[in-house]
Enzyme design. Structure first.
Site, PDB file in Angstrom:
ATOM      1  N   GLY A 276       0.833  -1.204   0.000  1.00 55.43           N
ATOM      2  CA  GLY A 276       0.000   0.000   0.000  1.00 55.43           C
ATOM      3  C   GLY A 276       0.860   1.242   0.000  1.00 55.43           C
ATOM      4  N   CYS A 344      -7.584  22.875  17.553  1.00 55.86           N
ATOM      5  CA  CYS A 344      -7.404  23.156  18.987  1.00 55.86           C
ATOM      6  C   CYS A 344      -6.934  21.915  19.742  1.00 55.86           C
ATOM      7  CB  CYS A 344      -8.711  23.695  19.581  1.00 55.86           C
ATOM      8  SG  CYS A 344      -9.149  25.311  18.941  1.00 55.86           S
TER       9      CYS A 344
END
Length: 420
Positions: A276, A344
């Site tokens: 992959g 955040c």
């Protein structure tokens, strides 16, 4: 090798100026090189051209339909780990007889879908899964072709979280239990044993753990045949690393192939591979824009518009990605920065303490080696839209996944009828 390079100090993806592309598409976005994808799958496949081998691309690395269609056109199959990935592979034109289904938690619905699609192989990872598959196949009057994933207890991988072949990992059947489970499988009416499967980790940069694991698998096959099992296939998984930075030089596929051929030559089995990252990793970049340069008390920060929801690998694996300016200034002075996003979270970073050329807000940066486990692991955290994916072919480009609108992001959510 990839097809991203500078021309007169401007970064190009094949024949596309990335700065101009950024102005059209808007940042952040992923860009993939079709030529690189095709080259990588050819290099890997060619290394095994003189063997009976199925190269089943690991869809989880980059599941975009256009990427899958490209690899399908090069003869690749697919390694899937969910019904969704199975659907994608079939939609992209990958033949069922080239699809293997891996994963530790296959559900009833997923097994039914794969059986009805008549896929090539189930990689079974536990005794309960084997029992369930036999029962479901019986209900459907089907025969499930099976390889049992064995855990060789070999430590490998670039990070603890991507090592999958140790005895404490959740994957596969313990080595000591393998022969007993194969014996059970032989007695099941709707199971046909086809092979042995193993996968020891990801981003492996050394051939030694591969050799240890593959030799154990070869010994197991001999034992199983003595027990009366017909073993026709050996699925060796993926895991071959890629160059993420100057310090990581993984083995070439030819060297990997030479090792495997030496170990498996006496076995007379079909080889199955599930690469992959090796195919997609260096075929993609993440392009981002510098928003602010912030002088902290102890650090300097480059605050960019890409975030951990777009590329979680640095936060999740401490992964290294090279970062380069899209417009290169050979006279720029280097300084040490943390490259961070607007999410955040303190873990929202792309690089820490990285020496980079001084840049000004509004300039573009390219995060390298982002074609695998970048877009596929992205999320909409902080209600940030999934970012576009762009495919480049020579001087042509196409948006192969567009950025959703905020209305589209919230369209699946509804107020219950008891809220005004």
């Amino acid at each position: 090798m990839h097809h991203f390079d500078y021309r007169q100090d401007r970064l190009y993806a094949e024949d596309i100026d990335i700065s101009a592309l950024a102005e059209k598409v808007g940042t952040p976005f992923y860009v993939y090189s079709e030529a690189t994808l095709r080259r990588h799958i050819k290099v890997f496949s060619t290394a095994f051209a003189d063997t009976d081998a199925l190269v089943a691309y690991s869809v989880k690395a980059n599941p975009n339909l256009a990427v899958l269609r490209i690899l399908a056109s090069e003869g690749a199959g697919a390694d899937v780990v969910s019904a969704g990935e199975l659907t994608r592979a079939l939609h992209a034109g990958i033949a069922p007889e080239k699809i293997v289904f891996s994963g530790v938690g296959k559900t009833t619905e997923e097994m039914e879908a794969a059986l009805n699609a008549e896929i090539y192989q189930f990689n079974v990872e536990s005794a309960p899964e084997l029992e369930a598959l036999n029962n479901i196949a019986g209900d459907l009057d089907k025969i499930a072709p099976v390889a049992i994933r064995v855990n060789p207890d070999v430590a490998a991988g670039g990070h603890d979280k991507i090592s999958t072949g140790r005895k404490e990992d959740k994957f596969g059947v313990p080595w000591t239990n393998a022969r007993a489970l194969y014996a059970r499988a032989r007695e099941m009416q709707n199971i046909r044993i086809k092979g042995v499967d193993l996968h020891i980790g990801s981003q492996i940069a050394d051939l030694a753990p591969f050799e240890t694991a593959f030799e154990k698998a070869a010994g197991l096959i001999k034992d199983l045949r003595e027990d009366g099992c017909t073993i026709e296939r050996l699925d060796l998984g993926g895991g071959l690393g890629i160059p993420y930075g100057a310090g990581t030089i993984p083995p070439h596929p030819n060297d990997y192939a030479e090792l495997i051929k030496r170990v498996t030559a006496p076995l007379d089995v079909q080889l199955i591979f599930e690469p992959g990252r090796m195919i997609a990793g260096n075929a993609g970049l993440l392009v981002t824009k510098l928003v602010y340069v912030k002088e902290g008390e102890a650090r300097k920060f480059l605050i960019v518009d890409a975030a951990m929801n777009d590329l979680i690998r640095p936060a999740l694996y401490d992964a290294h990605h090279d970062i380069i300016p899209v417009k290169r200034d050979m006279d720029a002075v280097n300084a040490r920065y943390d490259v961070v996003g607007p999410v955040c979270e303190s873990s929202d970073y792309i690089a820490k303490a990285r020496n980079l050329p001084e840049m000004a807000p509004g300039e573009y940066m390219a995060i390298m080696s982002a074609g695998a486990y970048g877009a596929s692991q992205s999320s909409q955290y902080n209600t940030r839209p999934l970012i576009p994916e762009v495919l480049v072919n020579g001087d042509k480009h196409a948006i192969i996944r567009r950025r959703p609108t905020f209305d589209e992001m919230t369209a699946l959510e509804h107020y219950p009828d008891w809220i005004d």
